[in-house]
Design a protein around this motif. Structure first.
Motif, mmCIF file in Angstrom:
data_model
loop_
_atom_site.group_PDB
_atom_site.id
_atom_site.type_symbol
_atom_site.label_atom_id
_atom_site.label_comp_id
_atom_site.label_asym_id
_atom_site.label_seq_id
_atom_site.Cartn_x
_atom_site.Cartn_y
_atom_site.Cartn_z
ATOM 1 N N SER A 188 -2.445 7.579 -3.406
ATOM 2 C CA SER A 188 -1.996 6.273 -2.926
ATOM 3 C C SER A 188 -2.473 5.208 -3.899
ATOM 4 C CB SER A 188 -2.540 6.001 -1.518
ATOM 5 O OG SER A 188 -3.961 6.025 -1.524
ATOM 6 N N ARG A 189 -1.899 4.035 -3.786
ATOM 7 C CA ARG A 189 -2.334 2.900 -4.600
ATOM 8 C C ARG A 189 -1.864 1.615 -3.936
ATOM 9 N NH1 ARG A 189 1.543 2.791 -9.929
ATOM 10 N NH2 ARG A 189 0.076 1.167 -10.568
ATOM 11 N N THR A 190 -2.470 0.507 -4.348
ATOM 12 C CA THR A 190 -2.071 -0.815 -3.876
ATOM 13 C C THR A 190 -1.526 -1.608 -5.046
ATOM 14 O OG1 THR A 190 -3.696 -0.858 -2.083
ATOM 15 C CG2 THR A 190 -2.886 -2.975 -2.857
ATOM 16 N N HIS A 242 0.859 -1.180 0.000
ATOM 17 C CA HIS A 242 0.000 0.000 0.000
ATOM 18 C C HIS A 242 0.900 1.237 0.000
ATOM 19 C CE1 HIS A 242 -3.274 -2.713 0.658
ATOM 20 N NE2 HIS A 242 -2.870 -3.053 1.870
ATOM 21 N N TRP A 243 0.930 1.917 -1.147
ATOM 22 C CA TRP A 243 1.833 3.041 -1.351
ATOM 23 C C TRP A 243 1.168 4.358 -0.990
ATOM 24 C CZ3 TRP A 243 6.816 2.101 -2.746
ATOM 25 C CH2 TRP A 243 7.104 0.836 -3.278
ATOM 26 N N ASP A 244 1.904 5.207 -0.298
ATOM 27 C CA ASP A 244 1.528 6.600 -0.093
ATOM 28 C C ASP A 244 2.637 7.433 -0.721
ATOM 29 O OD1 ASP A 244 1.154 9.210 0.816
ATOM 30 O OD2 ASP A 244 0.358 8.579 2.749
ATOM 31 N N TYR A 245 2.321 8.116 -1.832
ATOM 32 C CA TYR A 245 3.354 8.816 -2.595
ATOM 33 C C TYR A 245 3.664 10.208 -2.060
ATOM 34 C CZ TYR A 245 3.012 5.018 -5.965
ATOM 35 O OH TYR A 245 3.042 3.790 -6.560
#
Length: 201
Positions: free
Chosen positions: A73-75, A65-68
């Motif tokens: 964000s994206r998974t 789970h990315w927090d840019y």
């Protein structure tokens, strides 16, 4: 044993993923282009004594789970990886703008803290027995990496520059150390006062 394995799995202190960028760019990227970001993470295995038995516990990364850092964000289900120098056709890859499963396009310049939460699934086995699944998952948050996003401007000129006063010949950007800094990839080309000194060596 499954209940004890579940408790031991959820109590594990797992190493978090490390947020990485292209090794030769050090987090540098351009506004409006793909910045390749990936997670350096591995399956982790530990051995413990549970209920008088020697038990192996295995934690395998499954989701990311990315927090840019820019409000998006994206998974993903892959950690990503560094780019190769060439694609499958032999064409050189432009590493400052190549889309990957974990890359991100920043719409504004700035320095962005990037984090990834890794979701692990668990398994256990007793002695040399078969691996058995452990219900549930464990999530571990990374420390932030730093995406340093810039804009690029270019000018067409009709000939060689004779002085920095000419249009299009104003040379490298100078920085005010009190308010800004050069990208990490170019830091060795600037002195402590933000003046460009050129490539070292």
């Amino acid at each position: 044993m499954p209940a004890a394995a579940y408790t031991a799995f959820t109590d594990l202190t797992l190493e978090p993923a490390v947020v990485k960028f292209e090794p030769d760019l050090l987090g540098f990227g351009y506004k409006g282009r793909h910045t390749n970001i990936y997670a350096d993470v591995e399956t982790q295995t530990v051995t413990e004594e549970l209920l008088g038995e020697t038990v192996e516990l295995r934690a395998t990364p499954q989701e990311f789970h990315w927090d840019y850092g820019d409000g998006t964000s994206r998974t993903t289900y892959e950690p990503g990886r560094p780019l190769a120098d060439y694609d499958g056709t032999g064409q050189e890859i432009v590493k400052t703008d190549f889309e990957t499963v974990t890359s991100h396009v920043y719409e504004e310049t700035g320095i962005y803290p990037v984090t990834v939460e890794t979701v692990y699934t668990g398994q256990f086995r007793v002695g040399d027995g078969d691996w058995r699944d452990i219900p549930g998952t464990v999530s571990v948050e990374s420390s932030p990496g730093e995406a340093d996003i810039w804009t690029q401007n270019s000018r067409w000129v009709s000939g060689a520059c004779e002085s920095q006063d000419q249009w299009g010949c104003n040379g490298p950007v100078q920085f005010d150390p009190a308010t800004d800094r050069p990208p990490k990839i170019y830091q060795d080309q600037y002195d402590e006062n933000g003046n460009w000194i050129g490539p070292v060596g």
